[in-house]
Design a protein around this motif. Structure first.
Motif, PDB file in Angstrom:
ATOM      1  N   PRO A  56      -2.114   3.713  -4.263  1.00 46.68           N
ATOM      2  CA  PRO A  56      -1.204   2.787  -3.565  1.00 46.68           C
ATOM      3  C   PRO A  56      -0.896   3.278  -2.151  1.00 46.68           C
ATOM      4  O   PRO A  56      -0.936   4.485  -1.881  1.00 46.68           O
ATOM      5  N   ASN A  57      -0.593   2.347  -1.259  1.00 43.22           N
ATOM      6  CA  ASN A  57      -0.215   2.704   0.108  1.00 43.22           C
ATOM      7  C   ASN A  57       1.252   3.093   0.213  1.00 43.22           C
ATOM      8  O   ASN A  57       1.635   3.846   1.109  1.00 43.22           O
ATOM      9  N   GLU A  58       2.039   2.577  -0.713  1.00 43.82           N
ATOM     10  CA  GLU A  58       3.485   2.808  -0.650  1.00 43.82           C
ATOM     11  C   GLU A  58       4.039   3.099  -2.039  1.00 43.82           C
ATOM     12  O   GLU A  58       3.691   2.419  -3.008  1.00 43.82           O
ATOM     13  N   ILE A  59       4.868   4.125  -2.134  1.00 39.32           N
ATOM     14  CA  ILE A  59       5.553   4.463  -3.375  1.00 39.32           C
ATOM     15  C   ILE A  59       6.982   3.949  -3.293  1.00 39.32           C
ATOM     16  O   ILE A  59       7.703   4.245  -2.336  1.00 39.32           O
ATOM     17  N   LYS A  60       7.396   3.164  -4.285  1.00 41.71           N
ATOM     18  CA  LYS A  60       8.704   2.511  -4.220  1.00 41.71           C
ATOM     19  C   LYS A  60       9.695   3.019  -5.252  1.00 41.71           C
ATOM     20  O   LYS A  60      10.849   2.596  -5.263  1.00 41.71           O
TER      21      LYS A  60
END
Length: 230
Positions: A56-60
Motif C-alpha cells: 500500500p502507498n498509505e498506512i491508515k
C-alpha cells in the motif's frame, strides 16, 4: 525578498500542521513514507522491477502494524556482504486489496499445510538455526516466507547458540493458525546485476529467485505484505 518571505511562510505552515498531528498520525506518515521510499530503493541491484508494487502507498491504521525492511548489501551498490533481502508489512486486513489479489494470484496455500517451499533466507547462507520445514523443494509449489520470523505481536521465543565463541540469537514468533498465503509472482533464477556466488545450502531449482505476495488471517483480522529476493 518577497519570495523568501513566501518560503518562510510555507515552512511555518507545515511546521504548524506537523505540531497539530497526533503522535499516532505522525507515526503512520513516517511508515508510509518509508514504504514508498523502499518501493524505489529495494532491489536496486536486482534485475526485476516493481518488487514492492503490491504494498500500500498509505498506512491508515496502527492495528497489528509491524514493518521490517532488510535490503541486500551487494554489488554494484556495495561489496558482497549479503545477497538476499526482504521487506514485510503487517497491518489491519484490507478486504478491497485482498479481493483484488484473490482474483489474480499465482499460487495459494495454507501456511500450516504440509510440503510448502518455506524460505528461511539467512539459513540459505549461514546454516546456524536449521528449521526442519524450511528450505526444501517440492514440485508444483512456489516459495513463501518463513512467517515465524515475522513479528505479529502475538508473542515470541528467543533462542541462543554459541558458534566458535560467538553468540547468535534467533526469534520464533507466534503466528495466526489460519494464515492463508497468496503468491502474486515468483520466479526461479539468478536476477542479480552482479553475482556474489554466495553459498546456498539447498533448493536446487530455487537456489536463486524472488517471491512476493500477501498472507491473510481472518481470525486475527490482519494482512501481511511481503517481498523476498535471494
Amino acid at each position: 525578498m518577497k519570495n523568501r518571505h513566501i518560503i518562510i511562510l510555507v515552512l511555518l505552515i507545515f511546521s504548524i500542521i506537523g505540531c497539530n498531528l497526533s503522535p499516532v498520525k505522525q507515526h503512520l506518515i513516517k511508515v508510509s513514507a518509508h514504504i514508498n521510499a523502499m518501493k524505489t530503493k529495494f532491489g536496486t541491484d536486482y534485475l526485476k522491477p516493481d518488487l514492492l508494487s503490491h504494498f500500500p502507498n498509505e498506512i491508515k491504521d496502527t492495528t497489528h502494524l509491524s514493518l521490517l525492511s532488510s535490503p541486500p548489501t551487494c554489488p554494484p551498490s556495495f561489496e558482497c556482504r549479503k545477497q538476499f533481502g526482504e521487506v514485510y508489512l503487517i497491518t489491519k486486513r484490507d478486504t478491497i486489496t485482498e479481493n483484488r489479489i484473490k482474483d489474480n494470484y499465482l499460487y495459494k496455500t495454507k501456511y500450516l499445510s504440509d510440503s510448502n517451499i518455506i524460505i528461511n533466507l539467512p539459513e540459505l547462507k549461514f546454516n546456524r538455526f536449521s528449521i526442519e520445514k524450511c528450505n526444501k523443494e517440492f514440485d508444483n509449489k512456489y516459495p513463501i516466507p518463513y512467517f515465524e520470523s515475522y513479528d505479529f505481536n502475538l508473542g515470541e521465543k528467543t533462542f541462543e547458540k554459541d558458534i566458535d565463541g560467538e553468540i547468535y540469537v534467533d526469534y520464533l514468533h507466534t503466528i495466526p493458525n489460519d494464515l492463508m498465503v497468496y503468491v502474486i509472482k515468483a520466479e526461479a533464477g539468478n536476477f542479480w546485476k552482479e553475482d556474489c556466488q554466495e553459498i546456498r545450502h539447498s533448493l536446487n531449482e530455487w537456489k536463486n529467485g524472488y517471491s512476493k505476495g500477501i498472507a491473510v488471517s481472518e481470525e486475527k483480522e490482519l494482512m501481511v505484505y511481503w517481498t523476498m529476493i535471494w
